[in-house]
Design a protein around this motif. Structure first.
Motif, PDB file in Angstrom:
ATOM      1  N   HIS A   1       0.817  -1.222   0.000  1.00 39.19           N
ATOM      2  CA  HIS A   1       0.000   0.000   0.000  1.00 39.19           C
ATOM      3  C   HIS A   1       0.852   1.275   0.000  1.00 39.19           C
ATOM      4  O   HIS A   1       0.528   2.244  -0.695  1.00 39.19           O
ATOM      5  CB  HIS A   1      -0.919   0.001   1.221  1.00 39.19           C
ATOM      6  CG  HIS A   1      -1.786   1.221   1.339  1.00 39.19           C
ATOM      7  ND1 HIS A   1      -2.952   1.388   0.619  1.00 39.19           N
ATOM      8  CD2 HIS A   1      -1.647   2.351   2.080  1.00 39.19           C
ATOM      9  CE1 HIS A   1      -3.491   2.559   0.915  1.00 39.19           C
ATOM     10  NE2 HIS A   1      -2.722   3.168   1.803  1.00 39.19           N
TER      11      HIS A   1
ATOM     12  N   ARG B   1       4.423   3.803  -0.140  1.00 35.37           N
ATOM     13  CA  ARG B   1       5.555   4.007  -1.050  1.00 35.37           C
ATOM     14  C   ARG B   1       6.740   3.159  -0.601  1.00 35.37           C
ATOM     15  O   ARG B   1       7.067   3.114   0.581  1.00 35.37           O
ATOM     16  CB  ARG B   1       5.938   5.496  -1.051  1.00 35.37           C
ATOM     17  CG  ARG B   1       6.781   5.922  -2.235  1.00 35.37           C
ATOM     18  CD  ARG B   1       8.193   6.338  -1.888  1.00 35.37           C
ATOM     19  NE  ARG B   1       8.312   7.330  -0.832  1.00 35.37           N
ATOM     20  CZ  ARG B   1       9.367   7.375  -0.024  1.00 35.37           C
ATOM     21  NH1 ARG B   1      10.337   6.465  -0.128  1.00 35.37           N
ATOM     22  NH2 ARG B   1       9.440   8.306   0.910  1.00 35.37           N
TER      23      ARG B   1
ATOM     24  N   TRP C   1     -10.327   9.745   2.095  1.00 33.19           N
ATOM     25  CA  TRP C   1      -9.667   8.457   2.282  1.00 33.19           C
ATOM     26  C   TRP C   1     -10.476   7.569   3.225  1.00 33.19           C
ATOM     27  O   TRP C   1     -10.642   7.907   4.404  1.00 33.19           O
ATOM     28  CB  TRP C   1      -8.282   8.650   2.903  1.00 33.19           C
ATOM     29  CG  TRP C   1      -7.176   8.827   1.921  1.00 33.19           C
ATOM     30  CD1 TRP C   1      -6.585  10.005   1.576  1.00 33.19           C
ATOM     31  CD2 TRP C   1      -6.494   7.808   1.193  1.00 33.19           C
ATOM     32  NE1 TRP C   1      -5.583   9.777   0.657  1.00 33.19           N
ATOM     33  CE2 TRP C   1      -5.509   8.426   0.403  1.00 33.19           C
ATOM     34  CE3 TRP C   1      -6.630   6.417   1.115  1.00 33.19           C
ATOM     35  CZ2 TRP C   1      -4.666   7.722  -0.447  1.00 33.19           C
ATOM     36  CZ3 TRP C   1      -5.796   5.706   0.269  1.00 33.19           C
ATOM     37  CH2 TRP C   1      -4.824   6.366  -0.502  1.00 33.19           C
TER      38      TRP C   1
ATOM     39  N   TYR D   1       1.060   4.288  10.717  1.00 34.20           N
ATOM     40  CA  TYR D   1       1.069   4.046   9.269  1.00 34.20           C
ATOM     41  C   TYR D   1       1.444   5.340   8.555  1.00 34.20           C
ATOM     42  O   TYR D   1       0.723   6.333   8.656  1.00 34.20           O
ATOM     43  CB  TYR D   1      -0.311   3.590   8.806  1.00 34.20           C
ATOM     44  CG  TYR D   1      -0.682   2.190   9.255  1.00 34.20           C
ATOM     45  CD1 TYR D   1      -1.125   1.947  10.557  1.00 34.20           C
ATOM     46  CD2 TYR D   1      -0.583   1.111   8.382  1.00 34.20           C
ATOM     47  CE1 TYR D   1      -1.447   0.667  10.968  1.00 34.20           C
ATOM     48  CE2 TYR D   1      -0.911  -0.184   8.791  1.00 34.20           C
ATOM     49  CZ  TYR D   1      -1.344  -0.390  10.084  1.00 34.20           C
ATOM     50  OH  TYR D   1      -1.665  -1.663  10.498  1.00 34.20           O
ATOM     51  N   ALA D   2       2.550   5.303   7.836  1.00 34.24           N
ATOM     52  CA  ALA D   2       2.997   6.475   7.082  1.00 34.24           C
ATOM     53  C   ALA D   2       2.733   6.258   5.595  1.00 34.24           C
ATOM     54  O   ALA D   2       2.378   5.165   5.162  1.00 34.24           O
ATOM     55  CB  ALA D   2       4.483   6.709   7.334  1.00 34.24           C
ATOM     56  N   ARG D   3       2.935   7.333   4.798  1.00 34.15           N
ATOM     57  CA  ARG D   3       2.761   7.187   3.338  1.00 34.15           C
ATOM     58  C   ARG D   3       3.873   6.337   2.735  1.00 34.15           C
ATOM     59  O   ARG D   3       3.721   5.805   1.649  1.00 34.15           O
ATOM     60  CB  ARG D   3       2.776   8.558   2.658  1.00 34.15           C
ATOM     61  CG  ARG D   3       1.456   9.331   2.679  1.00 34.15           C
ATOM     62  CD  ARG D   3       1.336  10.164   3.920  1.00 34.15           C
ATOM     63  NE  ARG D   3       0.234  11.129   3.852  1.00 34.15           N
ATOM     64  CZ  ARG D   3      -0.088  11.926   4.858  1.00 34.15           C
ATOM     65  NH1 ARG D   3       0.590  11.875   6.001  1.00 34.15           N
ATOM     66  NH2 ARG D   3      -1.082  12.778   4.739  1.00 34.15           N
ATOM     67  N   SER D   4       5.003   6.265   3.413  1.00 34.27           N
ATOM     68  CA  SER D   4       6.117   5.436   2.943  1.00 34.27           C
ATOM     69  C   SER D   4       6.361   4.314   3.942  1.00 34.27           C
ATOM     70  O   SER D   4       6.142   4.480   5.140  1.00 34.27           O
ATOM     71  CB  SER D   4       7.392   6.275   2.788  1.00 34.27           C
ATOM     72  OG  SER D   4       7.832   6.726   4.060  1.00 34.27           O
ATOM     73  N   VAL D   5       6.824   3.190   3.425  1.00 27.56           N
ATOM     74  CA  VAL D   5       7.180   2.070   4.303  1.00 27.56           C
ATOM     75  C   VAL D   5       8.222   2.507   5.321  1.00 27.56           C
ATOM     76  O   VAL D   5       8.147   2.177   6.511  1.00 27.56           O
ATOM     77  CB  VAL D   5       7.695   0.888   3.451  1.00 27.56           C
ATOM     78  CG1 VAL D   5       8.421  -0.124   4.329  1.00 27.56           C
ATOM     79  CG2 VAL D   5       6.543   0.214   2.714  1.00 27.56           C
TER      80      VAL D   5
ATOM     81  N   ASP E   1       5.733  12.980  -0.119  1.00 25.98           N
ATOM     82  CA  ASP E   1       4.789  11.871   0.040  1.00 25.98           C
ATOM     83  C   ASP E   1       3.408  12.375   0.454  1.00 25.98           C
ATOM     84  O   ASP E   1       2.386  11.818   0.042  1.00 25.98           O
ATOM     85  CB  ASP E   1       5.316  10.862   1.077  1.00 25.98           C
ATOM     86  CG  ASP E   1       6.510  10.058   0.566  1.00 25.98           C
ATOM     87  OD1 ASP E   1       6.553   9.771  -0.647  1.00 25.98           O
ATOM     88  OD2 ASP E   1       7.392   9.727   1.381  1.00 25.98           O
TER      89      ASP E   1
ATOM     90  N   ALA F   1      -1.182   7.231  -0.347  1.00 29.10           N
ATOM     91  CA  ALA F   1      -1.381   6.175   0.658  1.00 29.10           C
ATOM     92  C   ALA F   1      -2.104   6.756   1.865  1.00 29.10           C
ATOM     93  O   ALA F   1      -1.998   7.954   2.168  1.00 29.10           O
ATOM     94  CB  ALA F   1      -0.039   5.573   1.095  1.00 29.10           C
ATOM     95  N   TRP F   2      -2.843   5.899   2.571  1.00 24.99           N
ATOM     96  CA  TRP F   2      -3.482   6.303   3.824  1.00 24.99           C
ATOM     97  C   TRP F   2      -2.404   6.502   4.884  1.00 24.99           C
ATOM     98  O   TRP F   2      -1.355   5.850   4.861  1.00 24.99           O
ATOM     99  CB  TRP F   2      -4.448   5.213   4.291  1.00 24.99           C
ATOM    100  CG  TRP F   2      -5.271   5.590   5.503  1.00 24.99           C
ATOM    101  CD1 TRP F   2      -6.424   6.321   5.512  1.00 24.99           C
ATOM    102  CD2 TRP F   2      -5.011   5.239   6.866  1.00 24.99           C
ATOM    103  NE1 TRP F   2      -6.898   6.453   6.806  1.00 24.99           N
ATOM    104  CE2 TRP F   2      -6.045   5.794   7.653  1.00 24.99           C
ATOM    105  CE3 TRP F   2      -4.009   4.505   7.514  1.00 24.99           C
ATOM    106  CZ2 TRP F   2      -6.124   5.649   9.048  1.00 24.99           C
ATOM    107  CZ3 TRP F   2      -4.069   4.364   8.901  1.00 24.99           C
ATOM    108  CH2 TRP F   2      -5.113   4.926   9.661  1.00 24.99           C
ATOM    109  N   ALA F   3      -2.649   7.408   5.800  1.00 22.11           N
ATOM    110  CA  ALA F   3      -1.694   7.654   6.878  1.00 22.11           C
ATOM    111  C   ALA F   3      -2.468   7.902   8.164  1.00 22.11           C
ATOM    112  O   ALA F   3      -3.482   8.607   8.161  1.00 22.11           O
ATOM    113  CB  ALA F   3      -0.808   8.852   6.554  1.00 22.11           C
TER     114      ALA F   3
END
Lengths: 234, 234
Positions: A149, A151, A216, B102-106, B186, B192-194
């Motif tokens: 999901h 980046r 979202w 939960y961030a936009r990036s791993v 990001d 992405a969900w955050a």
């Protein structure tokens, strides 16, 4: 809550070495690797122990398991590892607290729990493919679904992160999962309540980031983790 | 999740020594003793680290706090302590996991947590009055109300149990309690969900012992611990 070992030639058994023997309450030791894996897969964090300047240091950190390998975020242990001439002696302990055991006597009060203790030498991962795999395992443990999901990891981030690998060969599992173990005379006296107060770890309602754009929905890989008790309490 | 220190002459500050300095993310270090006390008072178990045969060992155990002293069940550490010529070097770590971030990036995925790391030399309590007091502190932490409700400790039980005392002088607290810390690009990409998935420890419905005589209501000191979320999920 101490860890004893099992002396067994069964290849699925744990703790083949003497130093995982502590000698107390061996009946509470679990003997199969499936139990070890289940404890590691259910818990969210571990406590990483290492020796620094001759003294113990214990730090909480994330981890993930793939088969018989545990991967650890190396930020905590890596500084010590990098200065070491070789791999770092560690103890990784994972504990799930399941209940408070109320006995008829103060002395027999206890806890229900499952815990795993892993001893070994942590290795700093240097191979690119293994490190990428380890990062995926760590992500899948912390936040299943996020690897697809969110980046992905870019080159700069990949270079900056460090991951440790630890073999699960030398491990022990202890657990207690029962009611109070009272003295017969205390049971007969019937002068106190006895039982177990369950302890559970649950997820609450997801909280979108303050800077998340409108529109979202909470994605399924997050919303699906909210456990029934927490959800029912909304 | 690493522990940094605070250099301050403030008597309420933590970690006056160099070895509680790990050098990362100092902004996450808490600087007052009230925060240390709050973490210790809220959590139920600690992870006790010690050095055995040159290698680290980390074991989960119960504890209790009274002022600036932590009491630990000595069963786990006492064997090592008794063979030592002097007090035992330990690290006691207590961790409360509060959320999955939960961030936009791993790479920016994280955890919200509060954790305390205490370094020092654990002392085996030998004074009778101090030991009785320590047992009460341990009981009050594990199961408030049980000291008065259950049968007290008899002479045989008192002799068989061991309790360690650890001064809280050398301690650090780290915490993270915020949403994701994403890269600006990001956030702009909005791909992405955050947010944060809260993690909570709750008590379930008390389970009377199978051999408990009929007619016992769950006493208030047990029933009162069942937290709102768990209770609502009945």
């Amino acid at each position: 809550m101490t860890h004893a070992d099992q002396s067994s030639a069964d290849p699925t058994s744990l703790s083949p070495t003497a130093r995982t023997t502590l000698g107390r309450k061996k009946n509470r030791a679990a003997t199969d690797r499936a139990t070890l894996h289940a404890v590691l897969d259910e818990a969210l964090i571990c406590h990483l122990g290492l020796v620094r300047d001759g003294a113990p240091l214990v730090l909480p950190t994330g981890y993930g398991r793939d088969g018989e390998t545990l991967y650890l975020h190396g930020s905590t242990g890596a500084a010590s590892l990098r200065t070491a001439a070789q791999d770092l002696d560690v103890c990784v302990t994972v504990t799930l607290l399941d209940g408070i055991v109320y006995a008829r006597s103060v002395n027999n009060h206890s806890m229900n729990y499952r815990s795993a203790v892993i001893l070994g030498r942590a290795r700093l991962i240097t191979d690119r493919d293994e490190k990428l795999h380890a990062l995926r395992v760590l992500t899948d443990h912390l936040s299943p679904g996020s690897w697809d999901h969110a980046r992905g990891v870019n080159a700069k981030e990949f270079a900056a992160v460090s991951v440790l690998a630890l073999d699960l060969a030398e491990a022990s599992v202890k657990l207690r999962a029962e009611g109070p173990d009272d003295e017969p005379e205390d049971v007969d006296a019937n002068s106190a309540w006895a039982g177990v107060l369950p302890v559970k770890t649950v997820f609450g309602e997801p909280e979108p980031s303050a800077d998340l754009a409108a529109g979202w929905p909470v994605p399924a890989h997050v919303a699906g983790r909210v456990s029934a008790p927490a959800a029912a309490a909304r």
